[in-house]
Design an enzyme around this catalytic site. Structure first.
Site: not given
Ligand code: BG6
Length: 511
Positions: A59, A166, A195-196, A200, A234, A254, A259, A360, A365
């Site tokens: 925009r 997402k 879904d990332h 991986k 995390e 989330d 995931h 969190k 991590k």
């Molecule tokens: C995202 C979530 O999909 O994945 C976040 O919305 C989260 O809250 C993140 O921090 C974690 O991804 P990764 O790849 O850093 O483990």
């Protein structure tokens, strides 16, 4: 010899087809941190066809030059393989900006004119990938106007696909409505729900580990496996203004619905008959459908622990409690930690609990899956203390320090017969040298190549929401809701989550 369904793909790679990618919400964080660096790195690996363009649709008023300069600055910061000026100069020629409101049909009509022009100029072959990276409330109007502008169908054998970021809905009803909207515009086969975690490298390796090694699969069932743990920790909180979104979602929506359930499906699925996208996803969805539903506050209290962090310190840095975070409601009832005991009602998994935890502001991590095998029936030379730790554990480290470790018992050198746990350890970094591609690189390449295997299918998403909805209902709509527990930032979660496993005579694995 038995045919191995993985043999072929081990040697195949997906090739991106010439195309234009249109990113809706292109001025956002995702485009800068993930999408553009991913396309750039695909180019750096020589996998991006020269007939490729990216059009940012957003925009704000902006010229191509300003847009490119912003993306260049972001790429310098976030590119996995660094930034090469020469390569960037070529790559950036294919980047454009298209200003429009998301709800303005005229903007889509003029987009179509632009895209046709690029097809002529750059040979992008009229293949189009529409990437929804905008706020989710715009997904619906974007779909509708793409359809009205006639952009949803490829002409003369060309393709038009959509990638949805997402969150894909916030419950079953909203996900189904969104699916209806998307499928009214694009066929399911052209719909790529990202879904990332599936991109991986280590998540992809789960299937190879299970089905290409004869060693594990015969033991991969309730006769040999005691239980499975999946942890996604995390050490961050609500940095970067995330509190606003997160407080409307929470850990269950989330992370677990998408995931964690994807990882669970890969660990628990039956072998697919072949590696087509639908064969793999058919098996994954069966796992989600076989999850024993947790219905009502009592079942939820017994099997799920939710919690918020209070003030504490992570890595020596003082952190505020969740309710004091920026953009979080001071009376928030949103969980930022959840632990679950899940049962999968299939022959293979009868009686084997799957414990999942995600949170969190934990000490570090780390995402890992650990498969805990049953103890030997009797160990003649072990004391009862040794027997306590005598289970073999297979640990799949999803991130960081990607790898696989097998914990076994060994005789300690010396005259006495003492037994000790040791690990056989495989690290991606030392075994393969080069860093793995970023998840988004793999997924974007697959979407451009038309391979939907690593994307969530409609029924996977909807069935996952059905399961999650019951827990949300018990938490937020029952008269005696399960408690919201608490843990100090920097700790491994609430004591109630430890008790969840202790009640079964088990412990969370120390990470
Ligand atoms: C995202 C979530 O999909 O994945 C976040 O919305 C989260 O809250 C993140 O921090 C974690 O991804 P990764 O790849 O850093 O483990």
């Amino acid at each position: 010899m038995m045919e191995n369904p993985f043999q072929e793909t081990l040697f195949q790679r997906n090739r991106a087809e010439p195309c234009t990618v249109v990113i809706f919400g292109a001025t956002g964080d995702l485009t800068h941190r993930k999408l553009i660096p991913a396309f750039y790195n695909i180019a750096a690996c020589g996998d991006l066809p020269p007939q490729f363009k990216v059009v940012g649709f957003a925009r704000r008023d902006k010229s191509d030059e300003v847009f490119r300069a912003e993306l260049e600055a972001a790429n310098r910061k976030h590119s996995r393989q660094g930034h090469n000026d020469e390569l960037w100069a070529t790559f950036a020629q294919g980047i454009h900006y298209h200003r429009s409101e998301f709800q303005d049909l005229e903007g889509y009509k003029s987009l179509k004119v632009q895209l046709d022009k690029y097809d002529q100029e750059r040979g992008t072959a009229a293949n189009r990938l529409f990437y929804l990276a905008s706020a989710p409330e715009f997904f619906e109007p974007i779909m509708q106007l793409l359809r009205e502008a006639g952009l949803n169908e490829g002409a003369d054998g060309k393709w038009a696909r959509v990638v949805c970021e997402k969150p894909f809905g916030k419950d079953f009803a909203s996900a189904r409505k969104l699916n209806d909207t998307v499928n009214a515009t694009f066929d399911e086969a052209d719909t790529y729900r990202i879904d990332h975690y599936l991109g991986k490298e280590t998540a992809q390796n789960i299937m190879v580990l299970r089905f290409a090694n004869a060693l594990f699969e015969p033991n991969w069932n309730n006769r040999y496996i005691d239980h499975v743990q999946i942890t996604c920790a995390e050490n961050l909180g609500m940095e970067g203004g995330r509190g606003g979104y997160y407080d409307t979602a929470g850990a269950l929506r989330d992370m677990v619905q998408n995931h964690l359930f994807q990882l669970l499906s890969l660990v628990a699925m039956e072998p697919p008959t072949d590696l087509s996208a639908d064969s793999v996803r058919d098996e994954k969805v069966k796992v989600i459908r076989a999850l024993r539903p947790l219905v009502g506050p009592e079942a939820v209290t017994q099997n799920v622990v939710r919690a918020q962090y209070c003030a504490g310190s992570v890595d020596g840095v003082q952190r505020v409690g969740y309710r004091e975070e920026d953009r979080v409601n001071p009376e928030s009832k949103t969980e930022c930690y959840v632990a679950l005991r899940l049962m999968i009602d299939t022959w293979r998994w009868q009686g084997v609990p799957f414990y999942i935890r995600v949170g969190k502001q934990l000490p570090k991590k780390a995402t890992e899956i650990s498969v805990h095998f049953k103890k030997p029936p009797q160990v003649p030379f072990a004391t009862s203390k040794m027997l306590l730790n005598s289970e073999n554990t297979l640990v799949i480290r999803i991130q960081p320090d990607e790898g696989i470790a097998l914990r076994i018992l060994c005789k300690q050198p010396g005259q006495a017969l003492s037994v000790q746990q040791v690990k056989m350890d495989f690290h991606y970094s030392s075994s393969f040298g080069n860093a793995s591609p970023e998840a988004y690189e793999r997924l974007l390449l697959d979407a451009m190549a038309g391979d939907a295997t690593l994307f969530a299918r409609r029924d996977e998403v909807e069935n996952a929401w059905k399961f999650i909805d019951e827990i949300q209902k018990a938490w937020h709509k029952s008269d005696n809701p399960p408690p919201m527990c608490e843990y100090p930032a920097g700790s491994w979660g609430p004591v109630e989550a430890d008790n969840l496993l202790r009640a079964d005579g088990r412990e969370w694995r120390l990470l």
